[in-house]
Scaffold this active site. Structure first.
Site, PDB file in Angstrom:
ATOM      1  CB  CYS A  85      44.300  34.264  50.863  1.00  0.00           C
ATOM      2  SG  CYS A  85      42.782  34.755  51.824  1.00  0.00           S
ATOM      3  CB  CYS A 102      41.661  39.097  45.744  1.00  0.00           C
ATOM      4  SG  CYS A 102      40.779  37.684  46.552  1.00  0.00           S
ATOM      5  CG  ASP A 126      41.534  34.425  45.298  1.00  0.00           C
ATOM      6  OD1 ASP A 126      42.300  34.309  44.330  1.00  0.00           O
ATOM      7  OD2 ASP A 126      41.890  34.889  46.381  1.00  0.00           O
ATOM      8  CB  CYS A 176      38.209  35.619  52.326  1.00  0.00           C
ATOM      9  SG  CYS A 176      39.945  36.766  51.864  1.00  0.00           S
TER      10      CYS A 176
HETATM   11  S1  FES Z   1      42.295  37.658  49.655  1.00  0.00           S
HETATM   12 FE1  FES Z   1      42.179  36.567  47.885  1.00  0.00          FE
HETATM   13  S2  FES Z   1      40.964  35.097  48.869  1.00  0.00           S
HETATM   14 FE2  FES Z   1      41.264  35.978  50.483  1.00  0.00          FE
END
Ligand code: FES
Lengths: 130, 388
Positions: free
Chosen positions: A64, A39, A41, A108
């Site tokens: 997230c 995603c 991050d 994550c």
């Molecule tokens: S879904 Fe993006 S960091 Fe968890």
């Protein structure tokens, strides 16, 4: 009304709401910097090592709720562990310690595992150089 | 803690007056509208009355309204219905890149069946350029579908202009008016549309019911085959309580619209102004003026949307985000990407959608709580080194 089905476990929400070990570290012995390919991050993890034992760890995370909670948990778990033990902290263990994660959020916790591994590698490569 | 609901674009509570109007149709007046005896005819009458109310809200004729199970079905019906009925005329469809998934996924499905779809770009405000539509039209274009207003960023599209272009080109024109119906004026003749999708639960009606407006003489294939309901365009026993609820919601919306628009625009602008003043590195997404009265969409740099939504939820404030982390596909909002946003900017997006029960106190509460949340998350953000 039927019971609500929360996305995250209580433990995840507790760590998300009161994350431990947030911040940067002055003179860390190892820094891990990883990006989540899924995603997009980012997680940064710092460790301080004394005689082969991780004495402190901190993190900074852009992500997230699960990413923040796993960062918080992994920095807690690594403290007091030897480097060998720390390398054995896998995402499954982090997720379990948090009372589980929704399947879609398992990636994550990989981020947390990788951030720790990369911090340890950084430490090892630096200490080799010394 | 009192819950502050600011996600009216996702769904609205059903108005008590609407629930009251529906109730009798579950228990007493339960007959099948297709039955000949009086308790069937009674519900048939109720369905027709509701049809009249929905038609009145959009300036249509009663027989041009087909009730569906909601907005998604209406979009599917319109697009597949026209595409399949007009295959001999052409196989080209024009739409925009910011449509609701109900439109985009339907178009993708058709692409797999030999149709060619043009997804038009939008500008940084999310606006479709009518000239782009003109350029995209070919001799094979059978359908143009552009949403009336974006559910996500609130931008209102130049539908009437596109309607003229469609008419000149002889292509059918569909608009998804799910976000605008009952909130801003929607008139099928002023907009120049042939098909228009509606959903009841976005205007304080019940879930599970919507409608498609189909201009007279529009050729389209029925959505469901079976009985003779809805003039054979959509078989299935009518959702009588739902339809009655939709009709009531439509009827109540009309006289309140102007007042609500004024009230919500004021609250909307308060919220936008407050957010910009209190949180640095924040900007408004979508058009500043051509915008739904109830939509505020902002990007907060250096923080991720899901974690803001969760923190707001802990404060009993309900909002949504276009962040990749919060979507099941783990991809950022296609709308924000189409507007030229980087995935990082999309990550920090928050959508507040205001409604009937939103008060000035609610807005003040958000303005008091969110800056704290952002500060907390920014302190955690590895993207923000320079701000140490
Ligand atoms: S879904 Fe993006 S960091 Fe968890």
């Amino acid at each position: 009304m039927t019971k609500t089905q929360p996305l995250y476990s209580e433990k995840v929400m507790e760590h998300f709401n009161n994350p431990r070990n947030v911040g940067e570290m002055g003179n860390p012995d190892g820094i891990g910097h990883v990006g989540n390919p899924v995603c997009g991050d980012i997680m940064e993890l710092y460790i301080k090592v004394n005689n082969g034992t991780t004495v402190d760890s901190k993190f900074k995370t852009f992500g997230c709720g699960a990413a923040i909670a796993t960062s918080s948990m992994v920095t807690e778990m690594v403290k007091g562990k030897s480097i060998e033990e720390a390398l054995k902290i896998l995402k499954r263990a982090v997720a379990e310690a948090l009372g589980g994660l929704p399947p879609i959020k398992m990636h994550c916790s990989s981020l947390a595992e990788e951030a720790l591994k990369s911090a340890i590698e950084d430490y090892l490569s630096k200490s080799k150089g010394e | 803690m009192r819950r502050i609901y600011l996600d009216y674009a996702a769904t609205t509570p059903t108005r008590p007056e609407v629930v009251k109007a529906m109730l009798g149709y579950f228990t007493d007046a339960f007959g099948n509208p297709s039955s000949l005896y009086s308790c069937g005819q009674e519900t048939k009458g109720a369905v027709e009355e509701a049809r009249g109310k929905v038609a009145a809200l959009i300036g249509a004729r009663d027989e041009e309204i087909v009730f569906t199970s909601g907005g998604t079905e209406a979009d599917n019906f319109a697009i597949k219905g026209v595409a399949f009925a007009n295959e001999s005329k052409g196989n080209h469809i024009i739409t925009s890149s910011i449509e609701h998934h109900a439109v985009i996924e339907t178009c993708k499905f058709l692409e797999g069946r030999g149709f060619i779809v043009t997804y038009l770009p939008v500008d940084k405000y999310g606006l479709v350029d009518p000239d782009d539509i003109k350029q995209a039209i070919t001799g094979k274009t059978v359908l143009i579908s552009v949403m009336h207003a974006s559910n996500e960023i609130g931008t209102i599209e130049p539908i009437a202009e596109i309607g003229k272009i469609a008419r000149e080109a002889g292509a059918y024109f569909h608009t998804d008016a799910v976000q605008t119906l009952g909130h801003i004026p929607v008139d099928v003749n002023e907009l120049g549309v042939d098909l228009l999708s509606m959903s009841a639960h976005k205007l304080y009606g019940p879930k599970g019911v919507g409608a498609l407006y189909i201009r007279k003489c529009t050729g389209l294939v029925p959505f469901m085959h079976g009985g003779e309901q809805e003039r054979r365009r959509r078989a299935s026993t009518e959702n009588v309580p739902g339809i009655v609820g939709f009709g009531t919601a439509a009827e109540l919306a009309q006289p309140e619209m102007d007042g609500e628009t004024e009230r919500l625009t004021y609250l909307r602008d308060q919220l936008i102004k407050g957010l910009m003043e209190r949180i640095d590195h924040t900007h408004l997404n979508g058009h500043p003026l051509k915008r739904l009265p109830n939509n505020v969409n902002v990007s907060v740099n250096y923080v991720e949307g899901e974690s803001m939504v969760l923190n707001l939820d802990l404060e009993s404030i309900c909002v949504s985000t276009g962040s990749a982390c919060s979507s099941s596909s783990l991809e950022p909002s296609h709308v924000l990407l189409a507007m030229g946003f980087s995935p990082e900017q999309a990550h920090g997006s928050l959508r507040f959608s205001l409604g009937k029960w939103t008060t000035e106190e609610d807005i003040s509460r958000v303005l008091e709580v969110l800056p704290r949340i952002v500060a907390k998350l920014r302190a955690m953000s590895p993207l923000l080194k320079s701000h140490r």
